[in-house]
Design an enzyme around this catalytic site. Structure first.
Site, PDB file in Angstrom:
ATOM      1  N   ARG A  49       0.623  -1.017  -0.162  1.00  0.00           N
ATOM      2  CA  ARG A  49      -0.177  -0.093   0.097  1.00  0.00           C
ATOM      3  C   ARG A  49       0.761   1.303  -0.209  1.00  0.00           C
ATOM      4  NH1 ARG A  49      -1.668   1.247   4.729  1.00  0.00           N
ATOM      5  NH2 ARG A  49      -2.259  -0.075   5.371  1.00  0.00           N
ATOM      6  N   TYR A 101     -16.659  16.459 -15.015  1.00  0.00           N
ATOM      7  CA  TYR A 101     -16.764  14.942 -15.367  1.00  0.00           C
ATOM      8  C   TYR A 101     -17.861  14.988 -14.380  1.00  0.00           C
ATOM      9  CZ  TYR A 101     -17.059  10.266 -14.371  1.00  0.00           C
ATOM     10  OH  TYR A 101     -17.544   8.952 -13.655  1.00  0.00           O
ATOM     11  N   ASP A 174      -8.309  18.332 -14.328  1.00  0.00           N
ATOM     12  CA  ASP A 174      -7.897  17.294 -14.841  1.00  0.00           C
ATOM     13  C   ASP A 174      -7.575  17.340 -16.430  1.00  0.00           C
ATOM     14  OD1 ASP A 174      -9.603  15.067 -16.153  1.00  0.00           O
ATOM     15  OD2 ASP A 174     -11.131  15.182 -14.578  1.00  0.00           O
ATOM     16  N   LYS A 199      -8.143   6.604 -19.182  1.00  0.00           N
ATOM     17  CA  LYS A 199      -8.989   6.941 -20.686  1.00  0.00           C
ATOM     18  C   LYS A 199      -7.610   6.113 -21.111  1.00  0.00           C
ATOM     19  CE  LYS A 199     -12.403   7.244 -18.348  1.00  0.00           C
ATOM     20  NZ  LYS A 199     -12.851   7.812 -17.558  1.00  0.00           N
TER      21      LYS A 199
HETATM   22  N1  PLP Z   1     -11.679  12.832 -15.299  1.00  0.00           N
HETATM   23  C1  PLP Z   1     -13.330  12.885 -16.217  1.00  0.00           C
HETATM   24  C2  PLP Z   1     -13.145  13.981 -17.384  1.00  0.00           C
HETATM   25  C3  PLP Z   1     -13.458  11.658 -16.451  1.00  0.00           C
HETATM   26  O1  PLP Z   1     -13.954  11.557 -17.389  1.00  0.00           O
HETATM   27  C4  PLP Z   1     -13.645  10.496 -15.281  1.00  0.00           C
HETATM   28  C5  PLP Z   1     -14.793   9.134 -16.122  1.00  0.00           C
HETATM   29  O2  PLP Z   1     -14.982   9.280 -16.982  1.00  0.00           O
HETATM   30  C6  PLP Z   1     -13.094  10.907 -14.253  1.00  0.00           C
HETATM   31  C7  PLP Z   1     -12.452  11.413 -14.007  1.00  0.00           C
HETATM   32  C8  PLP Z   1     -13.483   9.829 -13.347  1.00  0.00           C
HETATM   33  O3  PLP Z   1     -11.966   8.904 -13.186  1.00  0.00           O
HETATM   34  P1  PLP Z   1     -12.288   6.809 -13.242  1.00  0.00           P
HETATM   35  O4  PLP Z   1     -13.532   6.828 -13.578  1.00  0.00           O
HETATM   36  O5  PLP Z   1     -11.125   6.579 -13.465  1.00  0.00           O
HETATM   37  O6  PLP Z   1     -12.712   7.001 -11.840  1.00  0.00           O
END
Ligand code: PLP
Length: 378
Positions: A49, A101, A174, A199
């Site tokens: 961890r 998101y 992000d 992604k």
């Molecule tokens: N940020 C963006 C732009 C996303 O599209 C997503 C998920 O779709 C996330 C954060 C969250 O990521 P995760 O699904 O890996 O937890």
């Protein structure tokens, strides 16, 4: 290694041949613990961890690609976001992009707000609105660019300057949609670049993960502490898959961008499509900014039809574009944000139009992708 180009760093940073066997690929160190020579005398690893060599390799290459001093890997994008939000204290305030998101919005609205963290969701492309939203208690500005799913382009340099002039405000971007190949937020003045590595970085829709990349030592120490203390870490197999994906990020992104531009141009000319959101199109309000801030325009395209019923019908009818959540894999995906990825923001300032469809344009042949959309729109 830092003077090498992106493509070379993606394949080599943190990935020296294994010292014990010479393995050319970073092994999956599938172990929870490490044998110590004497009490507290060890080779740098005590418990997985806290640290794991496969995760160390991933963190080093991620940091290098973002041009950051440090990288931290997490079990998901939301685990990275949640760890970042853990720096906030009751009474503090966040300025949030108004089409982030849905999960990021949900975490602030439904969880952090119960702990006394306030936030305002604003259109970060409106710099006056950003200035007005900042309060004495603001400690974080959370941007996403291009945004999900409306693909608005936020001026990272401008919002970072506004936030930093106003007070001790950490600017987090992000960077999931752009990836470090297309955009490096830290070089543009942000403090932290956050990723859902699920992604484009993983790139093959076979692993969930997240990351934070940053320079500041004090913030890094606290986040590293929280990574262990809260424990939302990725397993070694997930780190291995993410490293494998990263090696081809540059070539994949070139193909995603090429295909997305062709798909956007096709949709733009289609009589049933009422609006196309793609920063690569010259009529997009963020086109000039995207040209300055990004290497290319990315693989995500959103578009609108005349009604929700029509949008749902098209989403049902594509064949190559799989109907599904997520994005950034080699295969193309279509989804209806209003009812799928962004259902949790219905009724909030982050609500998205119900006529909207979002495409993650994959790296199949563009002619096949266009034929699929042509058929679904017929
Ligand atoms: N940020 C963006 C732009 C996303 O599209 C997503 C998920 O779709 C996330 C954060 C969250 O990521 P995760 O699904 O890996 O937890």
């Amino acid at each position: 290694m830092s003077d090498h180009s992106f493509e070379t760093r993606a394949i080599h940073v943190g990935q020296e041949p294994d010292p014990t066997t010479g393995a050319a690929v970073v092994p999956i160190y599938q172990t929870s613990t490490y044998v110590q020579d004497e009490v507290t005398v060890h080779k740098g690893y005590e418990y997985s961890r806290t640290d794991n060599p496969t995760r160390t390799a991933l963190q080093e290459v991620l940091a290098s690609l973002e041009g950051a001093a440090h990288g931290l890997a997490f079990a998901s994008g939301m685990a990275a976001t949640s760890t970042m939000f853990s720096l906030l204290k009751p009474g503090e305030h966040v300025v949030l992009a108004d089409d982030v998101y849905g999960g990021t919005y949900r975490l602030l609205a439904k969880v952090l707000s119960e702990w006394g963290v306030a936030f305002d969701a604003v259109d970060l492309t409106d710099l006056d609105a950003v200035r007005k939203a900042i309060r004495d208690e603001t400690r974080m500005l959370w941007a996403e660019t291009p945004t999900n799913p409306l693909l608005k382009v936020v001026d990272i340099e401008a919002v970072s300057a506004i936030a930093h002039e106003a007070g001790p405000i950490r600017v987090v971007v992000d960077n999931t949609f752009a990836t470090p190949y297309l955009q490096n937020p830290i070089a543009l003045g942000a403090d932290v670049s956050m990723h859902s590595t699920t992604k484009y970085i993983g790139g093959h829709s076979d692993v969930v993960g997240g990351a934070l990349c940053l320079d500041d030592e004090e913030t890094y120490d606290r986040l590293k502490y929280l990574q262990n203390a809260a424990g939302a870490v990725p397993g070694p197999m997930d780190c291995y898959l993410t490293i494998r994906g990263l090696k081809t990020l540059a070539v994949r992104m070139e193909a995603h961008c090429r295909n997305a531009m062709k798909v956007a141009e096709f949709l733009f000319g289609h009589p049933r499509v009422t609006k196309v959101h793609y920063p690569g199109l010259s009529d997009h309000p963020g086109h000039e900014l995207a040209k300055r801030q990004m290497r290319d325009f990315g693989g995500m395209v959103s578009f609108e039809l005349a009604s929700e019923a029509e949008a749902l019908d098209v989403a049902r009818r594509t064949e190559l574009f799989f109907l599904g959540e997520s994005l950034g894999g080699v295969e193309s995906l279509i989804e209806h944000p209003g009812r799928m990825t962004h259902a949790s923001v219905a009724g909030s300032p982050c609500e998205v139009p119900d006529t909207l469809l979002r495409l993650s344009v994959g790296i199949e042949h563009p002619d096949d992708l266009i034929a699929d959309l042509e058929h679904a729109l017929a």
